[in-house]
Scaffold this motif. Sequence first.
Motif: not given
Lengths: 454, 454
Positions: A352-360, B47-50
């Motif tokens: 988890i980081g800035r690139n996927n936090l919004r989606w999460l 991939l798992e982080s997306s």
Amino acid sequence: MQPSAEQLHAQTQAQLGELYEALDSGTFKQVRRMLNGLTPVKIAHLLESSPPQTRRALWRLVDREIEGEVLQELSDDVQSQFLRHMDTQEVVEITEGMDTDDIADILQQLPDQVIQEVLSAMSDQDRRRVESVLTYAEDTAGGLMNTDTITVRPRLTLDVVLRYLRRHDEIPESTDSLIVVNRQDEFLGLLPLGKLLTTDPGVTVREIMDTEAEAIPATLADSEVASLFERHDWVSAPVVDAGGKLLGRITIDDVVDVIREDADHSLMSLAGLDEEEDTFAPLMRTTPRRAIWLGVNLITAIIASAVINIFEETIDKVVALAILMPIVASMGGVAGSQTLTVVIRGMALGQIGRNNLRWLLSREFSAGMINGLLWALVMGVVVSVWFEDYTIAVIIAAAMVINILTAALAGALLPVLLKSVKVDPALAGGVALTTVTDVVGFLAFLGLATYFYA
Amino acid sequence: MQPSAEQLHAQTQAQLGELYEALDSGTFKQVRRMLNGLTPVKIAHLLESSPPQTRRALWRLVDREIEGEVLQELSDDVQSQFLRHMDTQEVVEITEGMDTDDIADILQQLPDQVIQEVLSAMSDQDRRRVESVLTYAEDTAGGLMNTDTITVRPRLTLDVVLRYLRRHDEIPESTDSLIVVNRQDEFLGLLPLGKLLTTDPGVTVREIMDTEAEAIPATLADSEVASLFERHDWVSAPVVDAGGKLLGRITIDDVVDVIREDADHSLMSLAGLDEEEDTFAPLMRTTPRRAIWLGVNLITAIIASAVINIFEETIDKVVALAILMPIVASMGGVAGSQTLTVVIRGMALGQIGRNNLRWLLSREFSAGMINGLLWALVMGVVVSVWFEDYTIAVIIAAAMVINILTAALAGALLPVLLKSVKVDPALAGGVALTTVTDVVGFLAFLGLATYFYA
């Protein structure tokens, strides 16, 4: 033939039962014979499965020669309980023949003065090795490493390497590769045993060594070492200093312990406990740790009560509010802890980081919206039947949606925020979340009620 | 040189950032080049982080040749998301050259008909091997095993063994021992590579093989396999059928996955989640799982409210009770969850049984008594200052002691009881405990209040 899981468990309990009975009846000779007939690994497991007094009694009956092997297999917490009662001479005897990383592990639990005494009783070579491990913190690659490497030079032919190996009585456990170094002991690459065994003996090490192989810097955190081992399916890996000089190697058996501890960390921390906590820790050891956690929780509970206190008059008018308000807080708590658990695990896995936090966040918000609406509807129906009051049914449904949504967002954001201020999300996340869901739950429910009933 | 933990994490996020940006701007060629320049392990991690959509877009850009390698590194949950969109031919191509246990893992996620089609497209030897793994459940030794063993006969000299090995191009990964079998393929012992390399080549296998080495029965549960590996520091171990015939071997890299999953199981189950849960699971996949858990919790919360409802009149008289009652329930919940967590972990480690349960209960009771009295005293003082009412101060203090003691006993006994009726303590323990601490907390506090104020 190995027994099944249930049989193994039953076997442990049967052995414990026999040992305890013999201890109680004072037939120490029999206990000693039974105990020392087992493997060190099994003895360690029985010790860890015993309450403090019985544990000490059993430990005194373990044979001198295998004491060291048993000690190595124990968790740090239990190890230190025994080490506290040993004098320097005993520590020296017990560490003889141990791997350097295991000696360092044990020394790290002793007072500085004892460490110095034990070190000065060792041979020069052993002392230098142990000191090189002690230089690094226990939770780094340097602290995990062993110094029992077998190194070869690149210009040798495999035939020479094979003859060189035959001069050894044995090669260190979990050796899957020889380490190739130059004259300055700088790491050059690995020679996997598989390649050594399948290649023509006339070939030189340089021609077949694996130069792509990575060496681990001694200062790398142990959890990062574990993740490298997991990702690359390594059995062992070389450790180097900042200048690329070979210091030792890490083997998978030590990494497995790190993986187990890391995975236990989130579980234990969420209850305010340490992952090393001994299941049978003495009362006076475990009580203070837990007292602190209960105290922290008491403060958050008082904050939640202070929120309820604001709405004293409303509750006085409509007593049904007092009956129903715990439901709103509780549903928020559960929804939030689901999100929190997923996010804490995802962070531990480095996902988890800035690139996927919004989606999460948006997924958690949507999941919270759907489940919030669903159970708010159910609860609305239940309440309108139970209290025959539609106003309160609408109020609780609205409060539940608000609190479950807040919980979903808080569950996802709190661990990220806590980590950015260097607070362990697994330790503080649960308490912080409960405070949010209690406060918001009571505020929303009683606030709406005050608006409608005032 | 390896980067540090923070650097690795930052690196992952930087790579994700670049990839997402390139994806957004539609420069697929660039994404393809960037992605396929990474190791399969790294690609799998990205991939798992997306999130799902990005994950699918990236997957389509992975080169055919490494698709299989990447797929193996993914968790089951993510694997199945990709497998669902593949036809039989693609599955056949992707599984070529994989280890048998990995092929079996993948096939187990496909519909029966596809499994048959994929199997019939394989060579006879490969099919037999995969089928032998498929015979066993995924969570047993047989399901974990690989069939890539190197076996030798006891009467051979080491010189012959060495020449035999040199005829191989390579030996299977994580091979630390050759397996010694008789003509009937029955397991006799192990020949560690270390011994092979350090012993005179004229000696026979029989003379130096390790006959004490244990073989794992194919039906043993995977968590038990993991605990054997952990206890004995194994790198690989042979697997046999009920008749002692060699079937294959299990390697430490597969065991590490089991250890990680087992350790995650308690954490995730306590939040009503599956340990395989994909962090970025699509909304429609994760929402139903969580809805069920919220529903279960709603029932227990309604039970707690029904208890409060009994004391409606008392609350109507003394509204301070409504303000303070959540504190009693909350402190019981926290004390109970500490005990529950220690006991659940102890059970997972196979430490708890009839011989030590009584000691554990008495320690938990004492710890509960000490901490209960401590915080009850503090709370009593706080309440007498806050409400200027000594009666309610005494009532809340008494209720807190009662509830914390009950919580300690329930936290220790519930998991044992649940296990004895074959219910997973990690899954059901938390909800059962909250029900107990809420009900007892409200009953004790409001019951005492009714007695004193009626």
